[in-house]
Scaffold this active site. Sequence first.
Site, PDB file in Angstrom:
ATOM      1  N   SER A 110       2.286   4.393   1.287  1.00  0.00           N
ATOM      2  CA  SER A 110       2.007   4.407   2.539  1.00  0.00           C
ATOM      3  C   SER A 110       3.246   5.052   2.921  1.00  0.00           C
ATOM      4  O   SER A 110       4.011   4.985   1.990  1.00  0.00           O
ATOM      5  CB  SER A 110       2.180   2.826   3.063  1.00  0.00           C
ATOM      6  OG  SER A 110       2.330   2.834   4.080  1.00  0.00           O
ATOM      7  N   TYR A 149       5.598  -4.981   0.768  1.00  0.00           N
ATOM      8  CA  TYR A 149       4.630  -4.285   1.212  1.00  0.00           C
ATOM      9  C   TYR A 149       5.318  -3.153   0.970  1.00  0.00           C
ATOM     10  O   TYR A 149       5.355  -2.003   0.362  1.00  0.00           O
ATOM     11  CB  TYR A 149       4.413  -4.468   2.487  1.00  0.00           C
ATOM     12  CG  TYR A 149       2.918  -3.148   2.964  1.00  0.00           C
ATOM     13  CD1 TYR A 149       2.011  -2.727   1.937  1.00  0.00           C
ATOM     14  CD2 TYR A 149       3.149  -2.403   3.684  1.00  0.00           C
ATOM     15  CE1 TYR A 149       1.083  -1.928   2.444  1.00  0.00           C
ATOM     16  CE2 TYR A 149       2.593  -1.349   3.487  1.00  0.00           C
ATOM     17  CZ  TYR A 149       0.954  -1.096   2.867  1.00  0.00           C
ATOM     18  OH  TYR A 149       0.536  -0.161   3.210  1.00  0.00           O
TER      19      TYR A 149
HETATM   20  P1  NAP Z   1      -8.559  -2.407   4.687  1.00  0.00           P
HETATM   21  O1  NAP Z   1      -9.133  -1.958   5.837  1.00  0.00           O
HETATM   22  O2  NAP Z   1      -7.907  -3.528   4.715  1.00  0.00           O
HETATM   23  O3  NAP Z   1      -9.743  -2.402   3.676  1.00  0.00           O
HETATM   24  C1  NAP Z   1      -8.808  -2.796   2.420  1.00  0.00           C
HETATM   25  C2  NAP Z   1     -10.070  -2.460   2.116  1.00  0.00           C
HETATM   26  O4  NAP Z   1      -9.118  -2.988   0.262  1.00  0.00           O
HETATM   27  C3  NAP Z   1     -11.441  -3.406   1.457  1.00  0.00           C
HETATM   28  O5  NAP Z   1     -12.118  -2.816   0.866  1.00  0.00           O
HETATM   29  C4  NAP Z   1     -11.591  -5.253   0.583  1.00  0.00           C
HETATM   30  O6  NAP Z   1     -12.291  -5.259   0.223  1.00  0.00           O
HETATM   31  C5  NAP Z   1     -10.475  -4.025  -0.182  1.00  0.00           C
HETATM   32  N1  NAP Z   1      -9.299  -5.059  -1.347  1.00  0.00           N
HETATM   33  C6  NAP Z   1      -8.396  -6.081  -0.646  1.00  0.00           C
HETATM   34  N2  NAP Z   1      -8.148  -6.220  -1.611  1.00  0.00           N
HETATM   35  C7  NAP Z   1      -8.489  -6.084  -2.904  1.00  0.00           C
HETATM   36  C8  NAP Z   1      -7.864  -6.946  -3.968  1.00  0.00           C
HETATM   37  N3  NAP Z   1      -7.678  -7.465  -4.545  1.00  0.00           N
HETATM   38  N4  NAP Z   1      -9.089  -6.481  -4.645  1.00  0.00           N
HETATM   39  C9  NAP Z   1      -9.856  -5.291  -4.832  1.00  0.00           C
HETATM   40  N5  NAP Z   1      -9.884  -5.301  -3.661  1.00  0.00           N
HETATM   41  C10 NAP Z   1      -9.124  -5.350  -2.863  1.00  0.00           C
HETATM   42  O7  NAP Z   1      -7.434  -1.606   4.405  1.00  0.00           O
HETATM   43  P2  NAP Z   1      -7.353  -0.076   4.959  1.00  0.00           P
HETATM   44  O8  NAP Z   1      -6.173  -0.460   5.816  1.00  0.00           O
HETATM   45  O9  NAP Z   1      -8.698   0.641   4.246  1.00  0.00           O
HETATM   46  O10 NAP Z   1      -5.937   0.164   3.871  1.00  0.00           O
HETATM   47  C11 NAP Z   1      -6.350   1.112   2.678  1.00  0.00           C
HETATM   48  C12 NAP Z   1      -4.911   1.642   1.608  1.00  0.00           C
HETATM   49  O11 NAP Z   1      -4.497   2.432   2.217  1.00  0.00           O
HETATM   50  C13 NAP Z   1      -4.400   0.166   1.379  1.00  0.00           C
HETATM   51  O12 NAP Z   1      -3.802   0.751  -0.384  1.00  0.00           O
HETATM   52  C14 NAP Z   1      -3.072  -0.052   2.335  1.00  0.00           C
HETATM   53  O13 NAP Z   1      -1.582  -0.474   1.989  1.00  0.00           O
HETATM   54  C15 NAP Z   1      -2.941   1.503   2.539  1.00  0.00           C
HETATM   55  N6  NAP Z   1      -2.677   1.336   3.460  1.00  0.00           N
HETATM   56  C16 NAP Z   1      -3.304   1.881   5.026  1.00  0.00           C
HETATM   57  C17 NAP Z   1      -2.643   2.296   6.140  1.00  0.00           C
HETATM   58  C18 NAP Z   1      -3.318   1.310   7.469  1.00  0.00           C
HETATM   59  O14 NAP Z   1      -2.770   2.224   8.662  1.00  0.00           O
HETATM   60  N7  NAP Z   1      -4.618   1.404   7.986  1.00  0.00           N
HETATM   61  C19 NAP Z   1      -0.994   2.736   5.958  1.00  0.00           C
HETATM   62  C20 NAP Z   1      -0.622   3.593   5.284  1.00  0.00           C
HETATM   63  C21 NAP Z   1      -1.152   2.843   4.196  1.00  0.00           C
HETATM   64  P3  NAP Z   1     -13.210  -6.633   1.372  1.00  0.00           P
HETATM   65  O15 NAP Z   1     -12.901  -6.273   2.495  1.00  0.00           O
HETATM   66  O16 NAP Z   1     -14.328  -6.988   0.282  1.00  0.00           O
HETATM   67  O17 NAP Z   1     -11.408  -7.717   0.978  1.00  0.00           O
END
Ligand code: NAP
Length: 249
Positions: A143, A157
Amino acid sequence: MDQITVVTGGSRGIGAAIVRRLAAAGHDVVFTYRRDAAAAAVVEAEVGAVGRRCLAVAADVSVEADVERLFDLVVSRLGVPTGLVNNAGVTSPVGSFVDLATADLRRVVEVNLVGAMFCARRAAWEMGTDRGGRGGAIVNVSSAAATLGSPGEYVHYAAAKAGVEALTVGLAKELAPVGVRVNAVAPGIVDTELHARESGEPGRVARVAPSVPLGRAGEPAEVAGPVCWLLGPDASYTTGAVLRVAGGR
Ligand code: NAP
């Protein structure tokens, strides 16, 4: 060579976009989810519809036994993997570090950093040419927080993601001789459910977007493209890189 790629957290958000993009690029995909089986089934069906093999596995990446079971399934059902995307990640409610609950601190580090390590360790074991693997590539989803620090929001985080970037640099050097490249992407603010579900601030995307030099939040597909490139043959001389995908932030 057939490509068999494991994506953690592929049921929605950035992970689901990565799964779709990889399937379109010809990968067979195994992805994990934690709770949302219905969302996982939708993504699984979409991949099947484009003619690739796909398996959705309920697994918590912070639980070592779950990760071992996941990779056992990959090997027995699809074959020796050639790729891993460590995408699963969580935040906790935004707030100051001094008010941070110990359970949230531990969960954020255990899912984002320890979980990525569990998966990378088993993937390297399977993919390394020294143990009969076919080589491959790992992409860790970090991130922009890793370098911004996220003061007043979630410093823990940011620290976990900085650990993910150090893991990337070290593993890239350690695994290069056995045919495994390791890179990371560092997204900025991306419009997913993470903000409402995890950070407790549904309006966070709208609040932060104006401060992004490109003037908007990113879309999951805009992260999936760089991930797919880093996994593929056009990135054959790229390892140990952290690619910032943050709209200039
Ligand atoms: P999201 O929409 O909340 O989706 C998270 C995904 O991870 C879901 O499929 C969830 O499954 C799964 N998950 C959560 N905890 C888990 C665990 N303990 N074991 C296995 N699977 C798990 O998140 P996102 O925004 O797409 O983020 C994806 C990645 O990008 C993350 O690493 C996040 O830190 C990073 N990121 C996101 C942003 C942002 O602004 N969105 C920015 C920078 C980095 P369930 O639905 O079944 O819970």
